[in-house]
Structure formats: structure tokens, C-alpha cells
Design an enzyme around this catalytic site. Structure first.
Site, PDB file in Angstrom:
ATOM      1  N   SER A 160       0.159  -1.626   0.245  1.00  0.00           N
ATOM      2  CA  SER A 160       0.288   0.074   0.115  1.00  0.00           C
ATOM      3  C   SER A 160       1.028   1.162   0.060  1.00  0.00           C
ATOM      4  CB  SER A 160      -1.307   0.215   1.582  1.00  0.00           C
ATOM      5  OG  SER A 160      -1.837   1.032   1.165  1.00  0.00           O
ATOM      6  N   ASP A 255      -8.706  -5.416  -5.547  1.00  0.00           N
ATOM      7  CA  ASP A 255      -8.388  -3.725  -4.772  1.00  0.00           C
ATOM      8  C   ASP A 255      -8.959  -2.599  -4.586  1.00  0.00           C
ATOM      9  OD1 ASP A 255      -6.167  -2.340  -3.683  1.00  0.00           O
ATOM     10  OD2 ASP A 255      -4.561  -3.628  -3.748  1.00  0.00           O
ATOM     11  N   HIS A 287      -7.972  -5.024  -0.862  1.00  0.00           N
ATOM     12  CA  HIS A 287      -6.765  -4.844  -0.458  1.00  0.00           C
ATOM     13  C   HIS A 287      -5.725  -4.742   0.573  1.00  0.00           C
ATOM     14  CE1 HIS A 287      -4.381  -1.280  -0.884  1.00  0.00           C
ATOM     15  NE2 HIS A 287      -4.370  -1.014   0.362  1.00  0.00           N
TER      16      HIS A 287
END
Length: 313
Positions: A160, A255, A287
């Protein structure tokens, strides 16, 4: 006289995950515990915490897997945790329980960076800390790295916002004369954005990005089109300048940031960058799912892919 918005007024909330207030305060709704360094019985990995800068508080948690052959040098993997630049740490259960098996399975000496968090320390603090930690790791000042690390096989990885940091580190390395030399970079569910939604990008994804970036980097030139968040924005550094030989970009088909991750991968593949880039997609997964359910089949497949990448496959 106009009244200021209440400091406790909610600006954005992800149910069960986090809440951001207009004051800039971030509340972690499911805050994982902080775990101590030491021997992990399940993996045989030993970890320790090292303070890199007493003034800023920058630190790193190092992970040394069980040495079957003490004389054999291990690849060094510098890891940058996610959390939108505002949540988590290297010591949180979320990442400690991920990096332990990563170090064991991939057979790497891992350096998990504990950078300063926004909004108390807005960007570029996290980038500066990460760059300082990367250079520290590459200098082999630590005895573990000096004795057991093979800095000729240096890898970067992050999830991320941590993958966003990896991108920034690769550009810094390139601009620093190719030093340190990075063999490979693993982008796990990278977080990128932009002011104009691209094909496949949801409104929720764009909203989450805008809110997080506003508090993480309030001084960003161009807002969400800042090149650090939008590497495909006009005027952003050319992708051919990425300072590594190989790259693996991973994401889940569900995601929030899938479209941006895919666009990044395709842009790198189409650029004049001389390296090799690969793609791994986890069908039906959201995600950073691998942090929440590390023992599921898709998470194990992702771990296997990362291990194979480090091994050169």
C-alpha cells in the site's frame, strides 16, 4: 464571527478500520497490538529493534532467519509498512506477523522500517526516514547485516503506502548515482492516485485517496497529482529512471486501488526502463488481504510468488 469546524467532526470513516477527523486526528478502530522483538518460535526467526536516529526517533526492526549454513550470506530485504502514511508501525502485530514468515520463507535478512507518521509528521518525513533507513541498511553498520547480509542482493518491498515508498526510494537511488544498487522491488497492492479517475477506478477509491493524501501531505503541489502519489502525472519523473533491475507488482482483483496498480505496471512495462517487470493478481481478493488472512490459499500463493521473485524466478 464564523465558527471553526469542531475538532471531533469526522471527515472520513472506513467502518471497522479507521476514522479521520477534520482536525487531522486519525483513530484506528481495530488497532493491532504492538509486539516485542525476539525469537519467533513458529518460524525460528529472531528479531531486534535498532534506533537509527535519536533526534527523529527513526528505528528499524531487523529479522534474521534460522541459519542452516552460518557462512551463507542472505539477501537483504528492506520493508516499508503500509497504513496510508498515518497508521501502523514495524512493531504492530499486522506487520511483525507478516515479516517473520517472509524472512523465514524467502530466506532473507529483513529490515522493517519504522518511519514517522502523519499528520503529526507530514510528508516528506516518511520518505526521508525511509531513505535514511535504506542507506543505513546498505552501509552494513549493523553487525547482523555485516556478518550475514549479501548487499549485492538488496531488495525493497512494501504494501500500500509502503509500496508507494518503494517507488520513491527507487527514484532516489537512481538520482544518487545508482546507489544503493537494488536488485529487485516488490510492490504489494501499491497505493497511487490522481485527480482524474481512470478506467476501472471507483469513486470510493478516489475519495479514500484524496482524504488520506490531504492529511498525509498537506503541502503537496498539485494535490493528488503530486508525482509522489501519481507517478503517471504530467511532469512526473520518467519511469525509466527506476533504480532497480527487476520489479514485481501485485494486487487483488477487488483491491480499491487495482486500476492504479495495473496502470502503473503497464506504464513501467511500456517505458524505456531496461529492467524486467512482472505482474501477480489475486483473483477475488481485496486490498492487503494477505495481512488479514495470511493462511488463506491466495495469501500463500502470493507469498510463494514473492519468494520465487527473490530467488530469481
Amino acid at each position: 464571527m464564523a465558527m471553526e469546524p469542531a475538532a471531533d467532526e469526522v471527515d472520513f470513516e472506513s467502518p471497522g478500520h479507521f476514522r479521520i477527523y477534520k482536525s487531522g486526528r486519525v483513530e484506528h478502530l481495530d488497532k493491532p497490538p504492538v509486539l516485542p522483538a525476539g525469537l519467533d518460535e513458529a518460524t525460528g526467526v529472531t528479531s531486534k529493534d535498532v534506533v537509527l536516529d535519536t533526534q527523529t526517533g527513526l528505528s528499524a526492526r531487523l529479522y534474521l532467519p534460522k541459519l542452516e549454513e552460518p557462512s551463507k550470506k542472505l539477501p537483504v530485504l528492506v520493508f516499508f509498512h503500509g497504513g496510508g502514511f498515518m497508521l501502523e508501525s514495524a512493531a504492530s502485530a499486522t506487520y511483525h506477523t507478516y515479516v517473520n514468515p517472509l524472512a523465514a520463507t524467502a530466506g532473507v535478512l529483513a529490515v522493517s522500517v519504522c518511519y514517522r507518521l502523519a499528520p503529526r509528521h507530514p510528508l516528506p518525513a516518511a520518505y526521508e526516514d525511509s531513505w535514511a533507513a535504506l542507506r543505513w541498511a546498505a552501509s552494513a553498520q549493523d553487525e547482523w547485516i555485516a556478518e550475514h547480509g549479501d548487499l549485492g542482493r538488496l531488495f525493497l518491498a512494501g504494501d500500500s503506502a509502503g509500496a508507494n515508498i518503494v517507488h520513491d526510494m527507487l527514484l532516489r537511488a537512481s538520482g544518487n548515482g545508482g546507489s544503493p544498487r537494488v536488485e529487485g522491488a516488490v510492490m504489494l497492492h501499491p497505493w497511487f492516485g490522481g485527480s482524474k479517475r481512470i478506467e476501472g477506478e471507483t469513486e470510493v477509491a478516489a475519495e479514500v485517496t484524496a482524504v488520506f493524501w490531504k492529511y498525509a501531505c498537506p503541502g503537496a503541489v498539485g494535490g493528488v497529482d503530486d508525482p509522489r502519489l501519481n507517478p503517471l502525472a504530467p511532469g512526473a519523473p520518467a519511469l525509466e529512471k527506476l533504480g532497480c533491475a527487476r520489479m514485481l507488482v501485485c494486487t487483488g482483483s477487488k483491491d480499491w486501488f487495482y486500476a492504479r496498480g495495473r496502470a502503473y505496471y503497464e506504464a513501467v512495462a511500456a517505458s524505456a526502463w531496461p529492467g524486467e517487470v512482472a505482474w501477480h493478481e489475486s483473483e477475488g481478493e481485496e486490498h492487503v488481504f494477505f495481512l488479514e488472512k495470511p493462511e488463506c490459499e491466495k495469501a500463500e500463493q502470493l507469498m510463494d510468488r514473492v519468494v520465487a521473485f527473490v530467488a530469481g524466478a
